[in-house]
Design a protein around this motif. Structure first.
Motif, PDB file in Angstrom:
ATOM      1  N   GLY A  46       0.901  -1.182  -0.037  1.00 21.93           N
ATOM      2  CA  GLY A  46       0.012  -0.047   0.115  1.00 21.93           C
ATOM      3  C   GLY A  46       0.808   1.238   0.015  1.00 21.93           C
ATOM      4  N   LEU A  47       0.795   2.183   1.138  1.00 25.66           N
ATOM      5  CA  LEU A  47       1.386   3.174   1.027  1.00 25.66           C
ATOM      6  C   LEU A  47       2.805   3.201   1.420  1.00 25.66           C
ATOM      7  CD1 LEU A  47      -1.380   5.535   2.537  1.00 25.66           C
ATOM      8  CD2 LEU A  47      -0.696   5.520   0.089  1.00 25.66           C
ATOM      9  N   ALA A  48       3.238   2.216   2.093  1.00 22.85           N
ATOM     10  CA  ALA A  48       4.620   2.051   2.875  1.00 22.85           C
ATOM     11  C   ALA A  48       5.436   1.628   1.635  1.00 22.85           C
ATOM     12  CB  ALA A  48       4.698   0.957   3.581  1.00 22.85           C
ATOM     13  N   PHE A  49       6.613   2.239   1.587  1.00 22.06           N
ATOM     14  CA  PHE A  49       7.582   2.006   0.597  1.00 22.06           C
ATOM     15  C   PHE A  49       8.605   0.918   1.054  1.00 22.06           C
ATOM     16  CE2 PHE A  49       6.228   5.838  -0.971  1.00 22.06           C
ATOM     17  CZ  PHE A  49       6.669   5.704  -2.461  1.00 22.06           C
ATOM     18  N   PRO A  50       9.005  -0.157   0.166  1.00 27.65           N
ATOM     19  CA  PRO A  50      10.012  -1.240   0.511  1.00 27.65           C
ATOM     20  C   PRO A  50      10.963  -0.714   1.163  1.00 27.65           C
ATOM     21  CG  PRO A  50      10.011  -1.203  -1.769  1.00 27.65           C
ATOM     22  CD  PRO A  50       9.224   0.080  -1.283  1.00 27.65           C
ATOM     23  N   SER A  51      11.481  -1.343   2.206  1.00 25.32           N
ATOM     24  CA  SER A  51      12.942  -1.172   3.095  1.00 25.32           C
ATOM     25  C   SER A  51      13.870  -1.712   2.069  1.00 25.32           C
ATOM     26  CB  SER A  51      12.914  -1.884   4.150  1.00 25.32           C
ATOM     27  OG  SER A  51      14.311  -1.958   4.657  1.00 25.32           O
ATOM     28  N   VAL A  52      15.043  -0.889   2.067  1.00 24.50           N
ATOM     29  CA  VAL A  52      16.094  -1.401   1.315  1.00 24.50           C
ATOM     30  C   VAL A  52      17.275  -1.826   2.391  1.00 24.50           C
ATOM     31  CG1 VAL A  52      15.513   0.251  -0.865  1.00 24.50           C
ATOM     32  CG2 VAL A  52      17.037   1.100   1.279  1.00 24.50           C
ATOM     33  N   ASN A  53      16.995  -2.185   3.645  1.00 23.53           N
ATOM     34  CA  ASN A  53      17.814  -2.331   4.707  1.00 23.53           C
ATOM     35  C   ASN A  53      18.878  -1.747   4.682  1.00 23.53           C
ATOM     36  OD1 ASN A  53      16.159  -4.892   5.316  1.00 23.53           O
ATOM     37  ND2 ASN A  53      16.667  -5.732   3.166  1.00 23.53           N
ATOM     38  N   GLY A  54      19.015  -0.320   4.690  1.00 21.38           N
ATOM     39  CA  GLY A  54      19.879   0.475   5.013  1.00 21.38           C
ATOM     40  C   GLY A  54      21.071   0.675   3.595  1.00 21.38           C
ATOM     41  N   ASP A  55      20.660   0.084   2.584  1.00 23.14           N
ATOM     42  CA  ASP A  55      21.698  -0.009   1.393  1.00 23.14           C
ATOM     43  C   ASP A  55      21.079   1.216   0.463  1.00 23.14           C
ATOM     44  OD1 ASP A  55      23.532  -0.799  -0.067  1.00 23.14           O
ATOM     45  OD2 ASP A  55      23.036  -2.705  -0.593  1.00 23.14           O
ATOM     46  N   TRP A  56      21.361   2.476   0.865  1.00 27.09           N
ATOM     47  CA  TRP A  56      20.703   3.657  -0.027  1.00 27.09           C
ATOM     48  C   TRP A  56      21.613   3.858  -1.236  1.00 27.09           C
ATOM     49  CZ3 TRP A  56      21.196   4.209   5.634  1.00 27.09           C
ATOM     50  CH2 TRP A  56      20.018   3.980   6.245  1.00 27.09           C
ATOM     51  N   GLY A  57      23.071   3.121  -0.898  1.00 25.70           N
ATOM     52  CA  GLY A  57      24.046   3.645  -2.139  1.00 25.70           C
ATOM     53  C   GLY A  57      23.730   2.455  -3.215  1.00 25.70           C
ATOM     54  N   THR A  58      22.956   1.458  -3.217  1.00 26.72           N
ATOM     55  CA  THR A  58      22.623   0.632  -4.530  1.00 26.72           C
ATOM     56  C   THR A  58      21.383   0.827  -4.878  1.00 26.72           C
ATOM     57  OG1 THR A  58      21.617  -1.187  -2.981  1.00 26.72           O
ATOM     58  CG2 THR A  58      24.161  -1.238  -3.496  1.00 26.72           C
ATOM     59  N   PRO A  59      21.097   0.633  -6.285  1.00 26.11           N
ATOM     60  CA  PRO A  59      19.839   0.874  -6.833  1.00 26.11           C
ATOM     61  C   PRO A  59      18.476   0.217  -5.962  1.00 26.11           C
ATOM     62  CG  PRO A  59      21.348   0.141  -8.563  1.00 26.11           C
ATOM     63  CD  PRO A  59      22.018  -0.020  -7.390  1.00 26.11           C
ATOM     64  N   GLY A  60      17.551   1.096  -6.077  1.00 28.79           N
ATOM     65  CA  GLY A  60      16.384   0.545  -5.195  1.00 28.79           C
ATOM     66  C   GLY A  60      15.615  -0.539  -6.068  1.00 28.79           C
ATOM     67  N   PRO A  61      14.355  -0.861  -5.593  1.00 23.32           N
ATOM     68  CA  PRO A  61      13.652  -1.898  -6.222  1.00 23.32           C
ATOM     69  C   PRO A  61      12.800  -1.571  -7.688  1.00 23.32           C
ATOM     70  CG  PRO A  61      12.511  -0.943  -4.490  1.00 23.32           C
ATOM     71  CD  PRO A  61      13.689  -0.118  -4.372  1.00 23.32           C
ATOM     72  N   TYR A  62      12.954  -0.507  -7.828  1.00 28.77           N
ATOM     73  CA  TYR A  62      11.917  -0.069  -9.194  1.00 28.77           C
ATOM     74  C   TYR A  62      12.789   0.084 -10.357  1.00 28.77           C
ATOM     75  CZ  TYR A  62       8.526   1.331  -5.740  1.00 28.77           C
ATOM     76  OH  TYR A  62       7.622   1.230  -4.716  1.00 28.77           O
ATOM     77  N   ALA A  63      12.415  -0.430 -11.682  1.00 28.17           N
ATOM     78  CA  ALA A  63      12.800  -0.454 -12.630  1.00 28.17           C
ATOM     79  C   ALA A  63      12.699   1.070 -13.091  1.00 28.17           C
ATOM     80  CB  ALA A  63      12.228  -1.306 -13.852  1.00 28.17           C
ATOM     81  N   THR A  64      13.242   1.711 -13.852  1.00 29.87           N
ATOM     82  CA  THR A  64      13.299   3.117 -14.296  1.00 29.87           C
ATOM     83  C   THR A  64      12.831   3.633 -15.725  1.00 29.87           C
ATOM     84  OG1 THR A  64      15.501   3.321 -14.315  1.00 29.87           O
ATOM     85  CG2 THR A  64      14.660   3.770 -12.182  1.00 29.87           C
ATOM     86  N   ALA A  65      12.378   4.639 -15.918  1.00 26.25           N
ATOM     87  CA  ALA A  65      12.199   5.290 -17.136  1.00 26.25           C
ATOM     88  C   ALA A  65      12.384   6.620 -17.198  1.00 26.25           C
ATOM     89  CB  ALA A  65      10.513   5.114 -17.737  1.00 26.25           C
ATOM     90  N   VAL A  66      12.684   7.256 -18.411  1.00 26.91           N
ATOM     91  CA  VAL A  66      12.946   8.709 -18.674  1.00 26.91           C
ATOM     92  C   VAL A  66      12.073   9.286 -19.730  1.00 26.91           C
ATOM     93  CG1 VAL A  66      14.759  10.368 -19.276  1.00 26.91           C
ATOM     94  CG2 VAL A  66      15.323   8.108 -18.219  1.00 26.91           C
TER      95      VAL A  66
END
Length: 270
Positions: A22-42
């Motif tokens: 729902g409204l909660a974004f998934p945790s990245v377990n403190g690993d903010w320097g690696t890409p997150g869980p979303y594929a991206t577009a431009v």
């Protein structure tokens, strides 16, 4: 404004956890320097370029916004890796298509355009933009622009990165994370410290990246990716793990001497 060419970049798929919370974004377990869980577009527009989660039209949540200002003579492509990194963590990034961003006009226009898109049933951003959670960031001249735009009541926090001098932080009323480079010979750290010293009316943190010059952020954002992502994840996504990097007695960046050559927090930082 937001129409034009759509360029997709490969990335990890949205996790089942992300689509189910729902409204909660998934945790990245403190690993903010690696890409997150979303594929991206431009999406390249006339005034702004958007970097965003590729499957945003099917997202179960609204996504926070980051407006970005470029350094003098630069365009969003110069900072593509950092902007895509933020998008991979779930942010919609609106980057001004101007090499002279200081006044913040295109950054504010990006908020206006996303507001229209959020209300347009024909847009992929229809009802997917969290207009109540918007951050501003930029580099060099764009760092000054982030301070200028920080006076806009729609902005919730700012990250001026090696900001130029043409801004008045007295007009900002949101938390600020001011970043300098230890070996920056264009925007000397002392100039960023002056903004920090003047920000005694807001929660303000000064972070000087060890070994960084003025162009370390260009291309591979390296040491700038993790702390900026953590800052925005806390302030715009309520990521409690990210909070501990900046706030409280166990402030993570305060003790990380490998990444930071100087860290300061003013008395309004909890």
């Amino acid at each position: 404004m937001l129409a034009a060419v759509a360029l997709l970049s490969a990335g990890p798929p949205v996790s089942a956890q992300a689509s189910a919370e729902g409204l909660a974004f998934p945790s990245v377990n403190g690993d903010w320097g690696t890409p997150g869980p979303y594929a991206t577009a431009v999406q390249v527009g006339v005034v702004n370029t958007l970097y965003y989660p590729r499957d945003i039209a099917a997202s179960s949540r609204r996504h926070p916004v980051i407006v970005w200002g470029n350094g003098t003579g630069a365009l969003p492509l110069v900072y593509r890796d950092l902007l895509l990194h933020w998008a991979s963590h779930g942010f919609i990034v609106s980057a001004a298509n101007t090499p002279t961003s200081n006044l913040g006009i295109s950054m504010r226009a990006g908020i206006d355009a996303l507001t229209q898109a959020d209300n347009n049933p024909a847009s992929i951003f229809y009802r997917q933009v969290d207009l109540g959670r918007i951050g501003a960031a930029g580099h060099s001249q764009g760092g000054a622009a982030a301070i200028v735009v920080g006076a806009d009541p729609r902005i919730d926090t700012i990250i001026p990165i090696q900001p130029g001098p043409l801004a008045d932080i007295d007009d900002v009323h949101v938390p600020a994370f001011l970043m300098a480079g230890q070996y920056d010979s264009i925007v000397f750290p002392v100039l960023v410290q002056a903004f920090y010293d003047d920000a005694d009316h807001i929660p303000a943190i000064y972070g000087e990246v060890r070994g960084a010059d003025h162009f370390t952020i260009v291309g591979d954002p390296g040491p700038f990716a993790a702390p900026t992502t953590a800052w925005f994840r806390f302030h715009l996504m309520d990521d409690a793990e990210a909070r501990t990097q900046f706030y409280g007695p166990s402030c993570g960046i305060c003790t990380d001497t490998r990444t930071w050559s100087d860290v300061r927090r003013n008395t309004l930082v909890p």
